[in-house]
Design an enzyme around this catalytic site. Structure first.
Site: not given
Ligand code: UT7
Length: 332
Positions: A114, A255, A285
């Site tokens: 990215c 980004h 993204n």
């Molecule tokens: O471009 C290069 C760099 N990339 C980035 O900078 C991306 C960085 N990361 C992110 O944007 C975020 O971490 C995500 C959008 C990928 C995820 O958001 P988050 O707030 O960090 O969620 P998380 O991974 O901590 O997950 C929270 C909960 C989990 O469930 P439990 O364990 O709390 O029950 C996940 O399983 O959300 C769940 N989850 C989802 N639920 C519905 C993860 N993905 C999804 C989804 N829909 N798509």
């Protein structure tokens, strides 16, 4: 001494839209979750027979036309991509250059995920300032749908396809010059965001199709935290080193990974809403293409004007990061 000026911008977005509602029929997710956690509403997906180079060509044609520079005067083409037309060779930059009819211009790809567009901006600046090249076409182009696992809700909701391109040219007018570009990398965080299969580091049976797929894998939450920390530190440093206040930035072009990351960095810099360029809701993204696509967005909306200062900022797999202070310096 020659300086490097950011002359023009162009972009291309494929027509097919993949909405949050569409994704909710494919994996266990919802429009509400995606919107709240990322700010993304939809992303564009290239046609099956539309390659990264095809999108790069369309963005580049616009950038060249808007630059007012004859295409025969372009002496180098650099493409930032993690979804090239072909694994290893030929480079996507070479294909784009030939499709554009740029003769025997130097052409190569770089891989910085990215942060790719900021890396190629630094390469263009260095080649021009050293006197080795005069007019460089830089392109960020991605068909991320070709390396996305549409059964993994942690990644498939984030990524989209598209391309952006810019022409960087030599000038002796320091007021037009790109002020500074920072780039950095740290491989100790490599496992946060990677395509673990398909390369020479892959130890799977060569006939195992699934193991050889180039799908992206990401530890989202850890990546998120490192992203906010690294991006904030990097932009604070580049502003300080150049004695520029954040209030002097007309357009902060980050980004477009996640609205929450952009908001956290914008708040740390005390930026006003109107300074922050946002396209994440409509494009998602698009990795190396996201910054030039966002610059093109403000250009086509008539918001980006001659002489206005942009602060670019990116973070991605590797890990890599970078920032740049760039005045918009069109010839016409
Ligand atoms: O471009 C290069 C760099 N990339 C980035 O900078 C991306 C960085 N990361 C992110 O944007 C975020 O971490 C995500 C959008 C990928 C995820 O958001 P988050 O707030 O960090 O969620 P998380 O991974 O901590 O997950 C929270 C909960 C989990 O469930 P439990 O364990 O709390 O029950 C996940 O399983 O959300 C769940 N989850 C989802 N639920 C519905 C993860 N993905 C999804 C989804 N829909 N798509």
């Amino acid at each position: 001494m020659a300086y490097a000026a950011f002359r023009s911008i162009g972009a291309y977005v494929p027509s097919k839209i993949l909405s949050n509602e569409d994704l909710a029929t494919m994996v266990n997710t919802s429009d509400e979750w995606i919107t709240k956690r990322t700010g993304i509403k939809e992303r564009h997906i290239a046609a099956q027979d539309e390659f990264t180079s095809d999108m790069g060509v369309k963005a580049a044609e616009l950038a060249i036309e808007r630059s007012g520079i004859d295409k025969s005067d372009i002496d180098m083409v650099v493409c930032a991509t993690i979804s090239p037309d072909y694994f290893c060779m030929p480079s996507t930059a070479t294909i784009i250059s030939t499709k554009l009819g740029l003769g025997n211009a130097t052409a190569f790809d770089i891989s910085a995920a990215c942060t790719g567009f900021i890396y190629i901006l630094s390469i263009a600046k260095a080649f021009i300032e050293s006197g080795m090249k005069k007019n460089i076409l830089i392109i960020g182009a991605e068909k991320l749908s070709s390396i996305t696992d549409y059964t993994d809700r942690g990644t498939c909701i984030l990524f989209g396809d598209g391309a952006g391109a810019a022409v960087i040219s030599a000038t002796d007018n320091k007021d037009e010059a790109i002020i500074d570009v920072h780039t950095g990398a740290d491989g100790t965080f490599a496992d946060l965001l990677m395509t673990p299969n398909g390369g020479s580091g892959s130890v799977h049976d060569s006939l195992d199709q699934e193991a050889n797929s180039c799908f992206m894998q990401m530890k989202g939450n850890e990546t998120f935290k490192v992203a906010v920390r690294t991006l904030t530190k990097d932009v604070v440093e580049i502003l300080k080193e150049n004695n520029i206040e954040s209030s002097e930035i007309k357009h902060f072009v980050p980004h477009q990974a996640n609205y929450r990351i952009i908001k956290a960095v914008g708040d740390a810099l005390k930026l006003k809403e109107e300074q922050v360029v946002l396209t994440v809701a409509k494009y998602g993204n698009t990795s190396g293409a996201s910054i030039p696509m966002a610059i093109n967005d403000i250009y086509e909306r008539g918001i980006l004007k001659q002489g206005e200062l942009m602060l670019l900022d990116a973070f991605g797999g590797g890990l890599t990061w970078g920032s740049a202070l760039v005045p918009f310096s069109p010839l016409k």
